[in-house]
Design an enzyme around this catalytic site. Structure first.
Site, PDB file in Angstrom:
ATOM      1  N   HIS A  49      54.046  31.092  57.131  1.00 36.30           N
ATOM      2  CA  HIS A  49      53.343  29.851  56.785  1.00 36.30           C
ATOM      3  C   HIS A  49      54.350  28.764  56.405  1.00 36.30           C
ATOM      4  O   HIS A  49      54.196  27.596  56.784  1.00 36.30           O
ATOM      5  CB  HIS A  49      52.354  30.090  55.641  1.00 36.30           C
ATOM      6  N   ASP A  66      48.166  28.585  65.173  1.00 34.03           N
ATOM      7  CA  ASP A  66      47.974  30.018  64.913  1.00 34.03           C
ATOM      8  C   ASP A  66      49.251  30.795  65.209  1.00 34.03           C
ATOM      9  O   ASP A  66      50.039  30.410  66.082  1.00 34.03           O
ATOM     10  CB  ASP A  66      46.814  30.530  65.784  1.00 34.03           C
ATOM     11  N   LEU A  73      49.870   6.443  62.943  1.00 37.68           N
ATOM     12  CA  LEU A  73      49.286   7.728  63.368  1.00 37.68           C
ATOM     13  C   LEU A  73      48.273   8.162  62.314  1.00 37.68           C
ATOM     14  O   LEU A  73      48.567   8.101  61.121  1.00 37.68           O
ATOM     15  CB  LEU A  73      50.385   8.800  63.485  1.00 37.68           C
TER      16      LEU A  73
HETATM   17  C1  IPE Z   1      42.216  29.710  63.024  1.00 39.02           C
HETATM   18  O1  IPE Z   1      43.118  30.774  62.993  1.00 39.02           O
HETATM   19  C2  IPE Z   1      42.307  28.905  61.770  1.00 39.02           C
HETATM   20  C3  IPE Z   1      43.574  28.219  61.525  1.00 39.02           C
HETATM   21  C4  IPE Z   1      44.621  28.174  62.298  1.00 39.02           C
HETATM   22  C5  IPE Z   1      43.616  27.499  60.290  1.00 39.02           C
HETATM   23  P1  IPE Z   1      42.680  32.243  62.542  1.00 39.02           P
HETATM   24  O2  IPE Z   1      43.894  33.068  62.630  1.00 39.02           O
HETATM   25  O3  IPE Z   1      41.972  32.202  61.247  1.00 39.02           O
HETATM   26  O4  IPE Z   1      41.625  32.615  63.681  1.00 39.02           O
HETATM   27  P2  IPE Z   1      41.000  34.031  64.090  1.00 39.02           P
HETATM   28  O5  IPE Z   1      40.545  34.698  62.854  1.00 39.02           O
HETATM   29  O6  IPE Z   1      42.100  34.824  64.755  1.00 39.02           O
HETATM   30  O7  IPE Z   1      39.905  33.694  65.050  1.00 39.02           O
HETATM   31  C1  IPE Z   2      47.626  30.439  61.171  1.00 33.08           C
HETATM   32  O1  IPE Z   2      48.426  31.569  61.282  1.00 33.08           O
HETATM   33  C2  IPE Z   2      47.626  29.852  59.775  1.00 33.08           C
HETATM   34  C3  IPE Z   2      46.371  30.029  59.033  1.00 33.08           C
HETATM   35  C4  IPE Z   2      45.262  30.532  59.498  1.00 33.08           C
HETATM   36  C5  IPE Z   2      46.380  29.579  57.654  1.00 33.08           C
HETATM   37  P1  IPE Z   2      47.878  32.992  60.928  1.00 33.08           P
HETATM   38  O2  IPE Z   2      48.112  33.275  59.480  1.00 33.08           O
HETATM   39  O3  IPE Z   2      46.472  33.170  61.381  1.00 33.08           O
HETATM   40  O4  IPE Z   2      48.841  33.909  61.803  1.00 33.08           O
HETATM   41  P2  IPE Z   2      48.445  35.222  62.597  1.00 33.08           P
HETATM   42  O5  IPE Z   2      47.344  34.878  63.523  1.00 33.08           O
HETATM   43  O6  IPE Z   2      48.037  36.246  61.575  1.00 33.08           O
HETATM   44  O7  IPE Z   2      49.717  35.589  63.301  1.00 33.08           O
HETATM   45 MG    MG Z   3      45.646  33.814  63.130  1.00 38.05          MG
END
Ligand code: IPE
Ligand code: IPE
Ligand code: MG
Length: 256
Positions: free
Chosen positions: A43, A26, A137
């Site tokens: 990303h 995240d 792995l």
């Molecule tokens: C969780 O992250 C899902 C992934 C990393 C793929 P999110 O960014 O979607 O989670 P929330 O919405 O903050 O809980």
């Molecule tokens: C995690 O990073 C990747 C996915 C959920 C695809 P985020 O896109 O949720 O990044 P933040 O949380 O908005 O910084």
């Molecule tokens: Mg996120």
């Protein structure tokens, strides 16, 4: 005293290592925002962190790594971001699979894959088939995955088997349900890592994390380095996993 120092020096190589690490990657969006870049760039940078952590796991002899790449709730994001994420999956799969295969990585996907377009699905199929013989792995990528979906699917499969007369209702216990879930053939995750500062599970592996050690870091996923991973492993190694027993029982069984 000298003896003690020697022991302290050799200790790091003997640290208890998780067999299976599960990560919520995240913070990509915030990483980009901090740099005044579009979220998509976060990303893209996140893919580099995936590469780093896959090699870090291989280097250390970790057996399985499960990465949360797209949750069943992430469809709620703006259409453009979802579209760009899908393009990035396609691009990354095309680019990385041969290298992962050469490095002995077995790639698997978990989640409701029926939601993806045929091009992406066929790339996932090819990646799984091409790498199925690898054992160094196991890399599990959770896409359109939700822990609740996983549990509901398992329940549905058990109900279907009961209806078909293959299973008695009384035989439905936690072992039977657990056996129907995604990655039931892998050891349960020993260590869970979530980057990005949030301390929640966000519908990741709900059942499988029952006894997993949880580790949260404020580092944003693109900033998660090999050294940061080492810190998580150090934290894991310092914990006593009791699985309901007392600390003394665990110490005794280690001595036995
Ligand atoms: C969780 O992250 C899902 C992934 C990393 C793929 P999110 O960014 O979607 O989670 P929330 O919405 O903050 O809980
Ligand atoms: C995690 O990073 C990747 C996915 C959920 C695809 P985020 O896109 O949720 O990044 P933040 O949380 O908005 O910084
Ligand atoms: Mg996120």
């Amino acid at each position: 005293m000298a003896q003690e120092n020697v022991q302290a020096e050799v200790q790091p190589t003997q640290l208890a290592l998780p067999r299976h690490v599960a990560i919520i990657m995240d913070g990509n969006g915030r990483w980009a925002k901090k740099k005044n870049l579009p979220r998509y760039m976060g990303h893209r940078e996140g893919v580099k962190a995936v590469r780093r952590i896959v090699s870090a796991c291989q280097k250390r002899g970790i057996e399985a790594l499960t990465l949360f790449a797209f949750s069943s709730e992430n469809w709620r994001r703006p259409k453009t971001e979802v579209g760009l994420l899908m393009d990035l999956f396609v691009h990354t799969l095309k680019k990385e699979v041969n290298r992962l295969d050469r490095n002995g990585v077995h790639i698997r996907f978990i989640g409701n894959l029926t939601a993806f377009d045929p091009k992406l699905r066929s790339l996932m199929d090819i990646a799984e088939q091409q790498t199925a013989h690898n054992h160094r792995l196991t890399l599990v990528i959770a896409v359109n995955y939700g822990g609740r979906w996983d549990l509901a699917e398992a329940a549905r499969r058990l109900a279907a088997r009961a209806m078909a007369g293959e299973l008695e209702v009384d035989d439905i216990d936690s072992e039977a349900l657990g056996g129907e879930l995604c990655i039931a053939d892998l050891p349960e995750p020993d260590l869970f890592i979530r980057t990005g500062g949030e301390q929640r599970i966000s519908n990741f592996l709900l059942w499988q994390l029952a006894y997993t050690e949880l580790y949260f870091t404020d580092l944003l996923w693109p900033d998660f380095t090999d050294a940061a991973f080492s810190e998580a492993l150090q934290s894991f190694a310092s914990r006593q996993r009791r699985f309901g027993q007392t600390g003394d029982q665990i110490e005794q069984s280690k001595r036995a």
